[in-house]
Design a protein around this motif. Structure first.
Motif, PDB file in Angstrom:
ATOM      1  N   ASP A  32      39.237  41.074  51.962  1.00 25.82           N
ATOM      2  CA  ASP A  32      39.658  40.686  50.615  1.00 25.82           C
ATOM      3  C   ASP A  32      41.087  41.134  50.303  1.00 25.82           C
ATOM      4  OD1 ASP A  32      37.148  39.577  49.946  1.00 25.82           O
ATOM      5  OD2 ASP A  32      36.397  41.528  49.275  1.00 25.82           O
ATOM      6  N   VAL A  33      41.572  42.135  51.023  1.00 24.80           N
ATOM      7  CA  VAL A  33      42.888  42.719  50.748  1.00 24.80           C
ATOM      8  C   VAL A  33      43.977  41.791  51.286  1.00 24.80           C
ATOM      9  CG1 VAL A  33      44.410  44.689  51.148  1.00 24.80           C
ATOM     10  CG2 VAL A  33      41.954  45.060  50.736  1.00 24.80           C
TER      11      VAL A  33
ATOM     12  N   MET B  79      45.149  41.259  41.614  1.00 21.85           N
ATOM     13  CA  MET B  79      44.777  42.496  40.981  1.00 21.85           C
ATOM     14  C   MET B  79      45.164  43.642  41.913  1.00 21.85           C
ATOM     15  SD  MET B  79      40.915  43.831  40.137  1.00 21.85           S
ATOM     16  CE  MET B  79      40.816  43.133  38.512  1.00 21.85           C
ATOM     17  N   LEU B  80      45.814  44.648  41.357  1.00 24.92           N
ATOM     18  CA  LEU B  80      46.211  45.803  42.147  1.00 24.92           C
ATOM     19  C   LEU B  80      45.201  46.920  41.973  1.00 24.92           C
ATOM     20  CD1 LEU B  80      50.066  45.982  41.624  1.00 24.92           C
ATOM     21  CD2 LEU B  80      48.777  44.870  43.441  1.00 24.92           C
ATOM     22  N   LEU B  81      44.830  47.516  43.089  1.00 25.14           N
ATOM     23  CA  LEU B  81      43.908  48.639  43.100  1.00 25.14           C
ATOM     24  C   LEU B  81      44.584  49.823  43.775  1.00 25.14           C
ATOM     25  CD1 LEU B  81      40.683  46.798  44.316  1.00 25.14           C
ATOM     26  CD2 LEU B  81      41.277  47.397  41.962  1.00 25.14           C
ATOM     27  N   ALA B  82      44.297  51.018  43.281  1.00 24.17           N
ATOM     28  CA  ALA B  82      44.795  52.235  43.910  1.00 24.17           C
ATOM     29  C   ALA B  82      43.875  52.601  45.071  1.00 24.17           C
ATOM     30  CB  ALA B  82      44.843  53.371  42.889  1.00 24.17           C
ATOM     31  N   LEU B  83      44.376  53.429  45.957  1.00 22.15           N
ATOM     32  CA  LEU B  83      43.600  53.866  47.112  1.00 22.15           C
ATOM     33  C   LEU B  83      42.245  54.425  46.691  1.00 22.15           C
ATOM     34  CD1 LEU B  83      43.318  54.482  50.129  1.00 22.15           C
ATOM     35  CD2 LEU B  83      44.623  56.581  49.737  1.00 22.15           C
ATOM     36  N   ASP B  84      42.201  55.193  45.617  1.00 24.54           N
ATOM     37  CA  ASP B  84      40.946  55.797  45.158  1.00 24.54           C
ATOM     38  C   ASP B  84      39.954  54.768  44.625  1.00 24.54           C
ATOM     39  OD1 ASP B  84      41.853  58.278  45.901  1.00 24.54           O
ATOM     40  OD2 ASP B  84      42.510  58.850  43.890  1.00 24.54           O
ATOM     41  N   ASP B  85      40.409  53.554  44.354  1.00 24.59           N
ATOM     42  CA  ASP B  85      39.525  52.494  43.871  1.00 24.59           C
ATOM     43  C   ASP B  85      38.804  51.772  45.012  1.00 24.59           C
ATOM     44  OD1 ASP B  85      40.350  52.990  41.256  1.00 24.59           O
ATOM     45  OD2 ASP B  85      41.980  51.532  41.386  1.00 24.59           O
ATOM     46  N   LEU B  86      39.202  52.073  46.240  1.00 23.07           N
ATOM     47  CA  LEU B  86      38.591  51.443  47.413  1.00 23.07           C
ATOM     48  C   LEU B  86      37.824  52.478  48.216  1.00 23.07           C
ATOM     49  CD1 LEU B  86      41.448  49.238  48.940  1.00 23.07           C
ATOM     50  CD2 LEU B  86      39.451  48.453  47.692  1.00 23.07           C
TER      51      LEU B  86
ATOM     52  N   LEU C 215      48.757  51.248  47.067  1.00 21.67           N
ATOM     53  CA  LEU C 215      48.214  50.188  46.235  1.00 21.67           C
ATOM     54  C   LEU C 215      47.789  49.026  47.122  1.00 21.67           C
ATOM     55  CD1 LEU C 215      50.932  50.170  43.422  1.00 21.67           C
ATOM     56  CD2 LEU C 215      48.692  51.292  43.391  1.00 21.67           C
ATOM     57  N   PHE C 216      46.744  48.319  46.677  1.00 21.44           N
ATOM     58  CA  PHE C 216      46.185  47.202  47.434  1.00 21.44           C
ATOM     59  C   PHE C 216      46.046  46.006  46.516  1.00 21.44           C
ATOM     60  CE2 PHE C 216      45.011  51.114  49.390  1.00 21.44           C
ATOM     61  CZ  PHE C 216      45.084  50.878  50.748  1.00 21.44           C
ATOM     62  N   ASP C 217      46.428  44.840  47.016  1.00 22.61           N
ATOM     63  CA  ASP C 217      46.316  43.609  46.244  1.00 22.61           C
ATOM     64  C   ASP C 217      45.087  42.839  46.713  1.00 22.61           C
ATOM     65  OD1 ASP C 217      47.815  41.415  44.498  1.00 22.61           O
ATOM     66  OD2 ASP C 217      46.959  40.455  46.270  1.00 22.61           O
ATOM     67  N   VAL C 218      44.219  42.498  45.748  1.00 25.44           N
ATOM     68  CA  VAL C 218      43.048  41.651  46.018  1.00 25.44           C
ATOM     69  C   VAL C 218      43.044  40.553  44.957  1.00 25.44           C
ATOM     70  CG1 VAL C 218      41.699  43.526  47.043  1.00 25.44           C
ATOM     71  CG2 VAL C 218      41.455  43.026  44.608  1.00 25.44           C
ATOM     72  N   PRO C 219      42.441  39.404  45.262  1.00 27.73           N
ATOM     73  CA  PRO C 219      42.364  38.344  44.252  1.00 27.73           C
ATOM     74  C   PRO C 219      41.612  38.837  43.010  1.00 27.73           C
ATOM     75  CG  PRO C 219      41.716  37.512  46.408  1.00 27.73           C
ATOM     76  CD  PRO C 219      41.836  39.005  46.539  1.00 27.73           C
ATOM     77  N   ASP C 220      42.044  38.399  41.844  1.00 30.41           N
ATOM     78  CA  ASP C 220      41.389  38.801  40.594  1.00 30.41           C
ATOM     79  C   ASP C 220      39.897  38.524  40.627  1.00 30.41           C
ATOM     80  OD1 ASP C 220      43.809  39.644  39.579  1.00 30.41           O
ATOM     81  OD2 ASP C 220      44.153  37.830  38.402  1.00 30.41           O
ATOM     82  N   ALA C 221      39.506  37.391  41.178  1.00 32.20           N
ATOM     83  CA  ALA C 221      38.093  37.011  41.214  1.00 32.20           C
ATOM     84  C   ALA C 221      37.271  38.018  42.010  1.00 32.20           C
ATOM     85  CB  ALA C 221      37.939  35.621  41.823  1.00 32.20           C
ATOM     86  N   VAL C 222      37.836  38.566  43.059  1.00 32.69           N
ATOM     87  CA  VAL C 222      37.122  39.545  43.889  1.00 32.69           C
ATOM     88  C   VAL C 222      37.055  40.884  43.169  1.00 32.69           C
ATOM     89  CG1 VAL C 222      37.210  40.864  46.041  1.00 32.69           C
ATOM     90  CG2 VAL C 222      37.712  38.421  46.053  1.00 32.69           C
ATOM     91  N   GLY C 223      38.202  41.339  42.667  1.00 29.83           N
ATOM     92  CA  GLY C 223      38.259  42.650  42.029  1.00 29.83           C
ATOM     93  C   GLY C 223      37.471  42.724  40.736  1.00 29.83           C
ATOM     94  N   GLY C 224      37.265  41.610  40.088  1.00 27.46           N
ATOM     95  CA  GLY C 224      36.580  41.612  38.805  1.00 27.46           C
ATOM     96  C   GLY C 224      35.090  41.368  38.876  1.00 27.46           C
ATOM     97  N   GLN C 225      34.537  41.175  40.060  1.00 24.82           N
ATOM     98  CA  GLN C 225      33.124  40.847  40.179  1.00 24.82           C
ATOM     99  C   GLN C 225      32.214  42.063  40.225  1.00 24.82           C
ATOM    100  OE1 GLN C 225      32.865  38.356  43.648  1.00 24.82           O
ATOM    101  NE2 GLN C 225      33.526  36.532  42.551  1.00 24.82           N
TER     102      GLN C 225
END
Length: 178
Positions: free
Chosen positions: A65-66, A1-8, A47-57
């Motif tokens: 996690d990154v 799962m990709l997250l933007a800087l503002d999502d972290l 952009l940051f990549d984290v496992p789907d399971a982590v980002g979706g919890q």
């Protein structure tokens, strides 16, 4: 799962980039101060990549996690790749490819005409990735990476067509033939 800087959380982003930089680049890693300055600089997209399971919890994401990150600077014409890194345990899983494709898409949406980057001439996996994405070598920066003095290829990907010469508007052209 990709997250933007503002999502972290900003501290999480700084810690994640610092940890990956240190793992991947050793003494060439960006300092914490350089990372803070880079992430706070204007016109940056990270952009940051984290496992789907982590980002979706719905829980806070930890720096550990990154798995990877990538960022560029957009100046209104060119998008310049600033940094890309994927943890050694997660390489060769398509993470860098996913990060790069997402950055290319975002840069296009912002209106960038071209994406540029530098890569060490001996970084064959990265060069292969960039060529797979359509980047072409356009120059060489001698002794770019110090203190070893390793050269860097300058590579570019055209994101928008560049008009060549003078094009007659279609409507005017149609009127001339009638």
């Amino acid at each position: 799962m990709l997250l933007a800087l503002d999502d972290l959380d900003r501290e999480t982003a700084v810690a994640a980039v610092r940890a990956l930089e240190t793992e991947l680049f050793g003494c060439h890693a960006w300092s914490e101060r350089a990372i803070r300055d880079e992430l706070a600089a204007p016109a940056r997209t990270y952009l940051f990549d984290v496992p789907d399971a982590v980002g979706g919890q719905g829980r806070a994401i930890a720096a550990s996690d990154v798995r990877g990150f990538a960022g560029y600077w957009y100046d209104g014409d060119d998008a310049e790749i600033m940094d890309v890194g994927v943890g050694k345990a997660h390489q060769r899983q398509g993470i860098a490819l996913g990060l790069m494709r997402a950055m290319i898409d975002r840069a296009r949406l912002e209106g960038a005409r071209r994406m540029l980057l530098e890569v060490a001439v001996d970084n064959e996996p990265a060069i292969a990735l960039y060529e797979r994405l359509g980047f072409e070598r356009i120059g060489l920066r001698r002794r770019y990476y110090q203190p070893e003095g390793i050269d860097a290829h300058v590579m570019a990907l055209e994101l928008a067509p560049h008009p060549v010469g003078f094009a007659v508007p279609q409507r005017a052209n149609d009127e001339q033939t009638n």
